[in-house]
Design a protein around this motif. Structure first.
Motif, mmCIF file in Angstrom:
data_model
loop_
_atom_site.group_PDB
_atom_site.id
_atom_site.type_symbol
_atom_site.label_atom_id
_atom_site.label_comp_id
_atom_site.label_asym_id
_atom_site.label_seq_id
_atom_site.Cartn_x
_atom_site.Cartn_y
_atom_site.Cartn_z
ATOM 1 N N UNK A 177 0.842 -1.190 0.000
ATOM 2 C CA UNK A 177 0.000 0.000 0.000
ATOM 3 C C UNK A 177 0.877 1.239 0.000
ATOM 4 N N UNK A 178 0.335 2.303 -0.608
ATOM 5 C CA UNK A 178 1.045 3.576 -0.593
ATOM 6 C C UNK A 178 1.753 3.880 -1.891
ATOM 7 N N UNK A 179 2.797 4.688 -1.809
ATOM 8 C CA UNK A 179 3.524 5.139 -2.990
ATOM 9 C C UNK A 179 4.341 4.004 -3.603
ATOM 10 N N UNK A 180 4.465 4.055 -4.930
ATOM 11 C CA UNK A 180 5.242 3.044 -5.633
ATOM 12 C C UNK A 180 5.804 3.637 -6.917
ATOM 13 N N UNK A 181 7.006 3.220 -7.270
ATOM 14 C CA UNK A 181 7.639 3.675 -8.498
ATOM 15 C C UNK A 181 7.414 2.669 -9.623
ATOM 16 N N UNK A 182 7.271 3.195 -10.852
ATOM 17 C CA UNK A 182 7.104 2.362 -12.026
ATOM 18 C C UNK A 182 8.129 2.762 -13.081
ATOM 19 N N UNK A 183 8.584 1.782 -13.840
ATOM 20 C CA UNK A 183 9.401 2.060 -15.017
ATOM 21 C C UNK A 183 8.490 2.613 -16.107
ATOM 22 N N UNK A 184 8.911 3.695 -16.761
ATOM 23 C CA UNK A 184 8.115 4.320 -17.816
ATOM 24 C C UNK A 184 8.993 4.534 -19.053
ATOM 25 N N UNK A 185 8.384 4.685 -20.233
ATOM 26 C CA UNK A 185 9.171 4.941 -21.449
ATOM 27 C C UNK A 185 9.885 6.283 -21.384
ATOM 28 N N UNK A 186 10.919 6.427 -22.174
ATOM 29 C CA UNK A 186 11.709 7.663 -22.188
ATOM 30 C C UNK A 186 10.874 8.875 -22.554
ATOM 31 N N UNK A 187 9.857 8.694 -23.386
ATOM 32 C CA UNK A 187 9.065 9.843 -23.837
ATOM 33 C C UNK A 187 8.037 10.307 -22.805
ATOM 34 N N UNK A 188 7.890 9.556 -21.715
ATOM 35 C CA UNK A 188 6.908 9.957 -20.703
ATOM 36 C C UNK A 188 7.342 11.264 -20.056
ATOM 37 N N UNK A 189 6.498 12.267 -20.134
ATOM 38 C CA UNK A 189 6.838 13.610 -19.663
ATOM 39 C C UNK A 189 5.898 14.006 -18.533
ATOM 40 N N UNK A 190 6.395 13.968 -17.315
ATOM 41 C CA UNK A 190 5.574 14.293 -16.164
ATOM 42 C C UNK A 190 6.496 14.729 -15.025
ATOM 43 N N UNK A 191 6.008 15.606 -14.186
ATOM 44 C CA UNK A 191 6.836 16.139 -13.104
ATOM 45 C C UNK A 191 7.255 15.087 -12.082
ATOM 46 N N UNK A 192 6.512 13.969 -12.024
ATOM 47 C CA UNK A 192 6.869 12.929 -11.054
ATOM 48 C C UNK A 192 7.807 11.879 -11.651
ATOM 49 N N UNK A 193 8.323 12.126 -12.853
ATOM 50 C CA UNK A 193 9.249 11.191 -13.496
ATOM 51 C C UNK A 193 10.687 11.674 -13.366
ATOM 52 N N UNK A 194 11.623 10.720 -13.305
ATOM 53 C CA UNK A 194 13.034 11.072 -13.211
ATOM 54 C C UNK A 194 13.867 9.947 -13.812
ATOM 55 N N UNK A 195 15.077 10.267 -14.200
ATOM 56 C CA UNK A 195 16.013 9.285 -14.741
ATOM 57 C C UNK A 195 16.947 8.852 -13.614
ATOM 58 N N UNK A 196 16.980 7.569 -13.344
ATOM 59 C CA UNK A 196 17.789 7.033 -12.245
ATOM 60 C C UNK A 196 19.224 6.774 -12.700
ATOM 61 N N UNK A 197 20.053 6.328 -11.762
ATOM 62 C CA UNK A 197 21.462 6.051 -12.056
ATOM 63 C C UNK A 197 21.635 4.947 -13.087
ATOM 64 N N UNK A 198 20.629 4.057 -13.195
ATOM 65 C CA UNK A 198 20.732 2.976 -14.177
ATOM 66 C C UNK A 198 20.373 3.442 -15.580
ATOM 67 N N UNK A 199 20.060 4.748 -15.719
ATOM 68 C CA UNK A 199 19.743 5.312 -17.018
ATOM 69 C C UNK A 199 18.299 5.143 -17.436
ATOM 70 N N UNK A 200 17.496 4.476 -16.616
ATOM 71 C CA UNK A 200 16.089 4.248 -16.936
ATOM 72 C C UNK A 200 15.224 5.323 -16.277
ATOM 73 N N UNK A 201 14.064 5.542 -16.877
ATOM 74 C CA UNK A 201 13.155 6.558 -16.342
ATOM 75 C C UNK A 201 12.090 5.891 -15.465
ATOM 76 N N UNK A 202 11.842 6.512 -14.313
ATOM 77 C CA UNK A 202 10.843 6.011 -13.378
ATOM 78 C C UNK A 202 9.883 7.138 -13.004
ATOM 79 N N UNK A 203 8.698 6.751 -12.591
ATOM 80 C CA UNK A 203 7.706 7.717 -12.117
ATOM 81 C C UNK A 203 7.080 7.175 -10.836
ATOM 82 N N UNK A 204 6.878 8.054 -9.870
ATOM 83 C CA UNK A 204 6.350 7.646 -8.575
ATOM 84 C C UNK A 204 4.906 8.102 -8.427
ATOM 85 N N UNK A 205 4.056 7.197 -7.950
ATOM 86 C CA UNK A 205 2.644 7.491 -7.762
ATOM 87 C C UNK A 205 2.204 7.015 -6.381
ATOM 88 N N UNK A 206 1.292 7.751 -5.783
ATOM 89 C CA UNK A 206 0.762 7.372 -4.482
ATOM 90 C C UNK A 206 -0.460 6.496 -4.609
#
Length: 311
Positions: A177-206
């Motif tokens: 339960x609660x917040x969780x991060x998801x892997x998203x495509x590179x083109x996903x453009x949202x303020x809750x998305x970020x590129x991690x050290x592994x070079x992949x883009x993630x987005x966090x949702x509550x």
């Protein structure tokens, strides 16, 4: 091309959220006894990216699976399915190296005829379905009487088609339960998305949860209560004969009438301890406006109506 994909994503419902392996492992560790000799279907999937297929292929022997199926989704062209049935390469173990790929005539949509035939064959569905189609997706699972464990948003509980499944004990919440991060495509453009050290883009949702109809120990754990009812701390609604409980932990142990509690109650719901009466949004059967509770004229957030089980 990136600009084209981004513009396209803005015009349609975005559903490309891929669950991380750690989150899958953290939830699935509670369900081992349910999978022995079962056919597991990961639909709404992309096995080239999805960690669901990776997880079950790695755990095939440990879980004692009978078969693993995953379908890939394409928007406008035929797709394929992946299957693991046994030790095809004869190396003494069953894993992703034993995968068989088969082309599909359709695009792998969970509503396609081919996907429905695979659904009929399966025992348990485990996946992260498209959130924008969750009501339709869950309806299909029940239409074909399937066991399932899927990722969702807890706010879906307020949907008129979904809430009765909780109230009638046909579906309940899993452990996460609660917040969780998801892997998203590179083109996903949202303020809750970020590129991690592994070079992949993630987005966090509550408010992320797991929905299931597999029986689990958590569902039978008693919610320990300590508060006692008093009129000042538990006011009644202006427009419904029930008291308001601001936090699940504050449910009074000694009140026999109806109580309105936050949706987060569903995480703690034990059907042997409480009875769910309904949800305020649909008490008067009006799906647009509902019967939203107020106290001194001020509207409350969605409230689940419950009462203690009589001993």
């Amino acid at each position: 091309m990136a600009s084209h994909n981004l513009n396209k994503a803005k015009k349609i419902k975005f559903d490309e959220f891929y669950t991380k392996r750690a989150d899958i492992e953290d939830e699935l560790k509670h369900y081992k006894e349910h999978f022995k000799n079962k056919v597991v279907f990961c639909n709404c999937d992309d096995p080239s990216i999805s960690e669901f297929y990776q997880y079950f292929s790695a755990q095939f022997d440990r879980l004692g699976l009978k078969k693993l199926i995953s379908t890939h989704y394409e928007t406008e062209k035929p797709s394929y399915k992946l299957e693991i049935i046994g030790d095809i390469n004869k190396d003494g173990k069953v894993n992703i190296q034993d995968t068989k790929e088969t082309k599909l005539k359709q695009n792998g949509d969970f509503r396609s005829d081919e996907s429905i035939e695979l659904l009929k064959e399966s025992d348990i569905v485990v996946t992260n379905p498209p959130f924008s189609l969750l009501r339709e997706y869950i309806a299909q699972l029940f239409e074909y009487n399937k066991k399932f464990l899927i990722v969702a948003n807890i706010n879906s509980a307020t949907c008129k088609e979904i809430f009765p499944l909780y109230a009638e004990n046909k579906m309940w919440l899993g452990y996460k339960q609660g917040a969780q991060e998801f892997l998203v495509p590179d083109y996903y453009d949202n303020k809750n998305a970020y590129v991690a050290k592994d070079g992949k883009k993630y987005a966090k949702f509550g408010n992320i949860c797991w929905l299931t109809n597999l029986d689990i120990k958590k569902r039978h754990e008693k919610l320990e209560l300590y508060k006692k009812y008093n009129e000042k701390e538990y006011p009644k609604y202006d427009n419904y004969n029930a008291i308001d409980v601001d936090k699940v932990a504050n449910i009074p142990i000694d009140y026999d009438g109806l109580m309105g509690v936050p949706i987060s109650f569903l995480y703690k719901y034990n059907p042997e301890q409480f009875k769910i009466i309904g949800i305020d949004r649909y008490l008067d059967d009006n799906p647009k406006y509902g019967h939203r509770f107020t106290i001194n004229g001020k509207e409350k957030y969605a409230r689940v109506i419950i009462k203690h089980i009589e001993k």
